[in-house]
Design an enzyme around this catalytic site. Structure first.
Site, PDB file in Angstrom:
ATOM      1  CG  HIS A 215       7.699 -10.150  13.479  1.00 44.28           C
ATOM      2  ND1 HIS A 215       7.769  -8.816  13.430  1.00 44.28           N
ATOM      3  CD2 HIS A 215       7.590 -10.395  12.199  1.00 44.28           C
ATOM      4  CE1 HIS A 215       7.643  -8.275  12.295  1.00 44.28           C
ATOM      5  NE2 HIS A 215       7.567  -9.310  11.382  1.00 44.28           N
ATOM      6  CE1 TYR A 219       4.719  -7.893   8.739  1.00 47.09           C
ATOM      7  CE2 TYR A 219       6.238  -9.573   9.343  1.00 47.09           C
ATOM      8  CZ  TYR A 219       5.921  -8.209   8.780  1.00 47.09           C
ATOM      9  OH  TYR A 219       7.129  -7.517   8.808  1.00 47.09           O
ATOM     10  CG  HIS A 366       6.796   0.525  15.293  1.00 50.05           C
ATOM     11  ND1 HIS A 366       6.937   0.636  13.654  1.00 50.05           N
ATOM     12  CD2 HIS A 366       6.771  -0.900  15.491  1.00 50.05           C
ATOM     13  CE1 HIS A 366       6.953  -0.565  13.128  1.00 50.05           C
ATOM     14  NE2 HIS A 366       6.711  -1.480  14.155  1.00 50.05           N
ATOM     15  CG  PHE A 367       2.824  -0.762  19.095  1.00 46.10           C
ATOM     16  CD1 PHE A 367       1.661  -0.643  19.687  1.00 46.10           C
ATOM     17  CD2 PHE A 367       3.923  -1.128  20.215  1.00 46.10           C
ATOM     18  CE1 PHE A 367       1.538  -0.466  21.224  1.00 46.10           C
ATOM     19  CE2 PHE A 367       3.633  -0.814  21.455  1.00 46.10           C
ATOM     20  CZ  PHE A 367       2.595  -0.468  21.976  1.00 46.10           C
ATOM     21  CG  HIS A 368      -0.467   3.222  19.353  1.00 44.91           C
ATOM     22  ND1 HIS A 368       0.392   2.778  20.325  1.00 44.91           N
ATOM     23  CD2 HIS A 368      -1.741   3.008  19.903  1.00 44.91           C
ATOM     24  CE1 HIS A 368      -0.104   2.216  21.402  1.00 44.91           C
ATOM     25  NE2 HIS A 368      -1.762   2.511  21.032  1.00 44.91           N
ATOM     26  NE  ARG A 429       7.133  -0.850  24.873  1.00 47.50           N
ATOM     27  CZ  ARG A 429       6.693  -2.235  24.253  1.00 47.50           C
ATOM     28  NH1 ARG A 429       7.768  -2.814  23.720  1.00 47.50           N
ATOM     29  NH2 ARG A 429       5.614  -2.579  23.826  1.00 47.50           N
ATOM     30  NE  ARG A 430       6.463  -3.221  27.692  1.00 42.48           N
ATOM     31  CZ  ARG A 430       7.103  -4.101  27.276  1.00 42.48           C
ATOM     32  NH1 ARG A 430       8.302  -4.107  27.601  1.00 42.48           N
ATOM     33  NH2 ARG A 430       6.792  -5.258  26.120  1.00 42.48           N
TER      34      ARG A 430
HETATM   35 FE1  HAS Z   1       6.989  -3.458  13.918  1.00 37.95          FE
HETATM   36  C1  HAS Z   1       8.301  -3.665  17.496  1.00 37.95           C
HETATM   37  C2  HAS Z   1      10.107  -3.986  13.020  1.00 37.95           C
HETATM   38  C3  HAS Z   1       5.725  -3.761  10.823  1.00 37.95           C
HETATM   39  C4  HAS Z   1       3.771  -4.128  15.095  1.00 37.95           C
HETATM   40  N1  HAS Z   1       6.159  -3.836  15.805  1.00 37.95           N
HETATM   41  C5  HAS Z   1       6.643  -3.798  17.117  1.00 37.95           C
HETATM   42  C6  HAS Z   1       5.588  -3.942  18.161  1.00 37.95           C
HETATM   43  C7  HAS Z   1       4.669  -4.105  17.450  1.00 37.95           C
HETATM   44  C8  HAS Z   1       4.515  -3.876  15.937  1.00 37.95           C
HETATM   45  C9  HAS Z   1       3.154  -4.307  18.221  1.00 37.95           C
HETATM   46  O1  HAS Z   1      12.910  -4.698  13.985  1.00 37.95           O
HETATM   47  C10 HAS Z   1       6.154  -3.792  19.794  1.00 37.95           C
HETATM   48  C11 HAS Z   1       5.977  -5.226  20.201  1.00 37.95           C
HETATM   49  C12 HAS Z   1       6.331  -4.972  21.630  1.00 37.95           C
HETATM   50  O2  HAS Z   1       5.117  -4.728  22.600  1.00 37.95           O
HETATM   51  O3  HAS Z   1       7.360  -5.062  22.046  1.00 37.95           O
HETATM   52  N2  HAS Z   1       7.615  -3.769  12.158  1.00 37.95           N
HETATM   53  C13 HAS Z   1       9.068  -3.928  11.957  1.00 37.95           C
HETATM   54  C14 HAS Z   1       9.450  -3.958  10.434  1.00 37.95           C
HETATM   55  C15 HAS Z   1       8.156  -3.989   9.704  1.00 37.95           C
HETATM   56  C16 HAS Z   1       7.206  -3.951  10.936  1.00 37.95           C
HETATM   57  C17 HAS Z   1      10.688  -4.022   9.848  1.00 37.95           C
HETATM   58  N3  HAS Z   1       5.102  -3.821  13.263  1.00 37.95           N
HETATM   59  C18 HAS Z   1       4.874  -3.934  11.543  1.00 37.95           C
HETATM   60  C19 HAS Z   1       3.577  -4.337  11.594  1.00 37.95           C
HETATM   61  C20 HAS Z   1       2.851  -4.356  12.686  1.00 37.95           C
HETATM   62  C21 HAS Z   1       3.863  -4.036  13.776  1.00 37.95           C
HETATM   63  C22 HAS Z   1       2.849  -4.238  10.259  1.00 37.95           C
HETATM   64  C23 HAS Z   1       1.496  -4.493  13.204  1.00 37.95           C
HETATM   65  C24 HAS Z   1       0.578  -4.665  12.219  1.00 37.95           C
HETATM   66  N4  HAS Z   1       8.650  -3.696  15.045  1.00 37.95           N
HETATM   67  C25 HAS Z   1      10.042  -4.036  14.360  1.00 37.95           C
HETATM   68  C26 HAS Z   1      11.129  -4.120  15.247  1.00 37.95           C
HETATM   69  C27 HAS Z   1      10.189  -4.202  16.468  1.00 37.95           C
HETATM   70  C28 HAS Z   1       8.752  -3.795  16.291  1.00 37.95           C
HETATM   71  C29 HAS Z   1      12.437  -4.330  15.146  1.00 37.95           C
HETATM   72  C30 HAS Z   1      10.941  -4.096  17.802  1.00 37.95           C
HETATM   73  C31 HAS Z   1      11.408  -2.750  18.507  1.00 37.95           C
HETATM   74  C32 HAS Z   1      11.900  -3.190  19.900  1.00 37.95           C
HETATM   75  O4  HAS Z   1      13.140  -2.876  20.111  1.00 37.95           O
HETATM   76  O5  HAS Z   1      11.203  -3.394  20.699  1.00 37.95           O
HETATM   77  C33 HAS Z   1       7.774  -4.037   8.365  1.00 37.95           C
HETATM   78  O6  HAS Z   1       6.882  -5.109   8.244  1.00 37.95           O
HETATM   79  C34 HAS Z   1       7.376  -2.681   7.764  1.00 37.95           C
HETATM   80  C35 HAS Z   1       7.195  -2.608   6.400  1.00 37.95           C
HETATM   81  C36 HAS Z   1       6.254  -1.523   5.769  1.00 37.95           C
HETATM   82  C37 HAS Z   1       6.434  -0.728   4.898  1.00 37.95           C
HETATM   83  C38 HAS Z   1       5.498   0.391   4.482  1.00 37.95           C
HETATM   84  C39 HAS Z   1       4.902   0.160   3.157  1.00 37.95           C
HETATM   85  C40 HAS Z   1       3.831   1.200   2.764  1.00 37.95           C
HETATM   86  C41 HAS Z   1       2.518   0.888   2.324  1.00 37.95           C
HETATM   87  C42 HAS Z   1       1.570   2.062   2.165  1.00 37.95           C
HETATM   88  C43 HAS Z   1       1.993   3.005   1.040  1.00 37.95           C
HETATM   89  C44 HAS Z   1       0.873   3.701   0.568  1.00 37.95           C
HETATM   90  C45 HAS Z   1       0.934   5.049   0.374  1.00 37.95           C
HETATM   91  C46 HAS Z   1      -0.377   5.732   0.244  1.00 37.95           C
HETATM   92  C47 HAS Z   1       2.113   5.818   0.136  1.00 37.95           C
HETATM   93  C48 HAS Z   1       7.548  -0.781   4.319  1.00 37.95           C
HETATM   94  C49 HAS Z   1       2.368  -0.656   1.982  1.00 37.95           C
HETATM   95  C50 HAS Z   1      -0.474   6.728  -0.795  1.00 37.95           C
HETATM   96  C51 HAS Z   1      -2.105   7.352  -0.952  1.00 37.95           C
HETATM   97  C52 HAS Z   1      -2.514   7.781  -2.210  1.00 37.95           C
HETATM   98  C53 HAS Z   1      -3.942   8.493  -2.091  1.00 37.95           C
HETATM   99  C54 HAS Z   1      -1.998   7.865  -3.489  1.00 37.95           C
HETATM  100 CU    CU Z   2       8.569  -7.713  14.870  1.00 36.52          CU
END
Ligand code: HAS
Ligand code: CU
Length: 541
Positions: A215, A219, A366-368, A429-430
């Site tokens: 995890h 980050y 999700h991860f893409h 998956r996979r």
């Molecule tokens: Fe995740 C599984 C939970 C973030 C990558 N994640 C994965 C896997 C990968 C991955 C690779 O709780 C698969 C692993 C595997 O092979 O089994 N993930 C989270 C949570 C977050 C999160 C709570 N993940 C990421 C990030 C990754 C990433 C970042 C890579 C860089 N994830 C999980 C969980 C799993 C999981 C479980 C396990 C699932 C399972 O069962 O296998 C948080 O950090 C997300 C926080 C993000 C936000 C979004 C904020 C938005 C922003 C942009 C705003 C901009 C705007 C644009 C609106 C709250 C900052 C406006 C534009 C204008 C022009 C005005």
């Molecule tokens: Cu994670």
């Protein structure tokens, strides 16, 4: 070109090469999942390809790009030479040798263990040894980054470290803390087991060590992208960073909370008490917070930029933003994708909902969006910005650089949304045979896997456009009379004081270790002392 640029450019070279190979594999995988007939389509090729794609994209492209970016930041934000160039080059060589060893083991066909290399799947020893070397190389990079910070600190005892370096230092700290676990897993368990020195390994212990690392790994990818969002994007958009202090708070929260959350990948694993899973869930919800703050701060910075460019009214500023600039479009589209990806992350982190989506196509959706777009597309945009500044050459095939981020975004929307949907429809998956030999349930997936394959093809075109621009620029880019400087965004309000508590990396690291011990100490102790039966491993196909 003066000498210092060679080091980051050498890193970017490996990153882009890995990306190009991995992208070519991806398009075939997307088509294979849609059951399209491909030449030489087979289970063996599919799993080999998914392993190579995952390792080259998630571990090689990212790590080398991040190390290169780290050197650029250390050199330019601190305005001093990077100390220990010898160590930096040795580390690069070790990581490159490791990459070649691991890639060779995968391509030779006896290491199709996917990028998570869960036992009892067993790879050839060179797969693990190569990975260990990549980690050792990255530790060398960490040492050089820490030395850079220390030498700067000696000459600037009371100043706040520039925000870009602040973000890179948090990346380094998160990486040092988490790689300890994967090193223990690979060196202590998997290498001896693959060499036949020990007969069995404990899969739950291995998975726990893996996700202790896995995890924070996400980050480690995200934080350098945040460095680009906070310190490069606002200036390129024609404005200023809304708040420097919020940036520091965000980066520090990642030091604290990146690691004690790994059980959210193991909700469905036996052998870990539900109470510990709950503790990690609470921490996971806490780590949503710095990304919410980031969403606020960066959008506010964009509004500042749009208004400084003459934008009026509630949303008039959006149209004034520089939509023709590759860095800008790439980053803003990354952010839009991350909004969806982050929302999905919050769903994954809830135990009950995780039970529905775990091990389904939803996870690859999700991860893409997260690593595959928020991070990768930001790095592509950053390449368009960095290359002229590092090589002194203008972008070649610049029109491709303008279209490429849009193609990536469009392709990824088709690919990721359809994967989320097939995941909810129960598609694992996979797996290789996505048609389940005509099973009724699988029929409901078919239209969506076709859309996902179409997304894969668009992504491939986008990926090749990126590689074309990078290679074209390095080889044939027009020499620039005036090379643009590498400069970072100024905050809207200059930081009032000098060094604050948010710059005390030692303190935050100690607190992070305390949290890690609380979150992992007892569960690891109980796994290590538990009676184990072990697994002889599955070798070959
Ligand atoms: Fe995740 C599984 C939970 C973030 C990558 N994640 C994965 C896997 C990968 C991955 C690779 O709780 C698969 C692993 C595997 O092979 O089994 N993930 C989270 C949570 C977050 C999160 C709570 N993940 C990421 C990030 C990754 C990433 C970042 C890579 C860089 N994830 C999980 C969980 C799993 C999981 C479980 C396990 C699932 C399972 O069962 O296998 C948080 O950090 C997300 C926080 C993000 C936000 C979004 C904020 C938005 C922003 C942009 C705003 C901009 C705007 C644009 C609106 C709250 C900052 C406006 C534009 C204008 C022009 C005005
Ligand atoms: Cu994670």
């Amino acid at each position: 070109m003066s000498r210092w640029q060679r080091l980051p450019l050498a890193h970017f070279g490996v990153a882009v090469a890995a990306f190009g190979v991995a992208a070519s594999m991806a398009v075939m995988q997307a088509m294979s999942r849609a059951n399209l007939s491909l030449p030489a389509r087979s289970e063996q090729i599919y799993y080999l390809s998914v392993t190579a794609h995952g390792v080259l994209m998630a571990l090689v492209f990212t790590t080398f790009f991040i190390m290169g970016l780290g050197y650029v930041v250390a050199r330019t934000a601190l305005a001093q030479p990077v100390p220990g160039p010898g160590l930096a080059w040795i580390s690069y060589t070790v990581a490159l040798a490791g990459t070649l060893l691991t890639t060779g083991a995968i391509l030779a066909g006896h290491s199709s263990v996917l990028y998570t290399f869960y036992p009892p799947l067993q790879a050839h020893p060179t797969f693990y040894i190569g990975l260990a070397l990549v980690i050792v190389g990255s530790w060398g990079w960490c040492a050089v980054m820490i030395l850079s910070h220390l030498s700067w600190r000696r000459t600037h005892p009371q100043a706040a470290v520039p925000l870009a370096m602040h973000g890179m230092m948090t990346t380094v700290i998160v990486w040092c803390l988490c790689t300890v676990a994967v090193a223990v897993e690979v060196v202590g368990m998997l290498i001896p087991w693959s060499l036949g020195w020990i007969k069995t390994v404990d899969p739950v212990l291995a998975r726990t060590l893996f996700w202790f690392f896995g995890h924070p790994l996400v980050y480690f990818w995200l934080l350098p992208a945040y460095v680009v969002w906070y310190t490069i994007l606002p200036r390129e958009a024609g404005g200023k960073l809304f708040s420097d202090s919020l940036g520091r708070v965000v980066f520090v929260l990642f030091i604290l909370l990146s690691t004690p959350v790994g059980f959210h990948h193991q909700f469905m694993d036996p052998g870990i008490h539900a109470g510990w899973k709950l503790f990690h869930t609470i921490n996971t919800y806490a780590i949503l917070f710095p990304s919410f703050v980031t969403a606020f701060t960066i959008v506010a910075s964009l509004e500042v930029a749009g208004r400084m460019r003459g934008g009026q009214g509630l949303f008039g500023w959006v149209a004034k933003l520089p939509w023709g600039e590759p860095l800008f479009t790439a980053v803003v589209l990354s952010m839009l994708a991350f909004t969806l990806g982050g929302f999905g992350g919050a769903i994954n982190a809830a135990f009950g909902m995780n039970a529905m989506i775990h091990n389904t196509a939803w996870v690859q959706g999700h991860f893409h969006l997260t690593v595959g777009t928020a991070v990768a597309l930001t790095f592509m945009g950053a390449s368009y910005w960095l290359l002229p500044r590092l090589t002194g050459r203008g972008l070649r095939f610049a029109a491709f650089a303008q279209v490429q981020p849009w193609l990536w975004f469009a392709g990824m929307m088709l690919f990721s949304i359809s994967n989320h949907i097939t995941g909810l429809l129960g598609m694992p998956r996979r797996i290789y045979e996505a048609g389940y030999q005509g099973a009724a349930q699988a029929a409901t997936w078919a239209p969506w896997t076709a859309i996902s394959a179409a997304g894969g093809i668009i992504l491939f075109v986008s990926a090749m456009s990126y590689v074309l621009v990078v290679v074209g620029t390095v080889l044939w880019g027009p020499r620039l009379a005036a090379v643009p400087e590498i400069a970072y965004a100024e905050p809207l309000e200059p930081p009032s004081g000098g060094r604050t508590v948010w710059d005390r990396f030692g303190l935050w690291t100690v607190l992070a270790i305390v949290l890690i011990v609380l979150a992992y100490g007892y569960p690891l102790y109980s796994l290590v002392t538990m009676h184990r039966y072990g697994s002889p491993g599955v070798t070959g196909f």
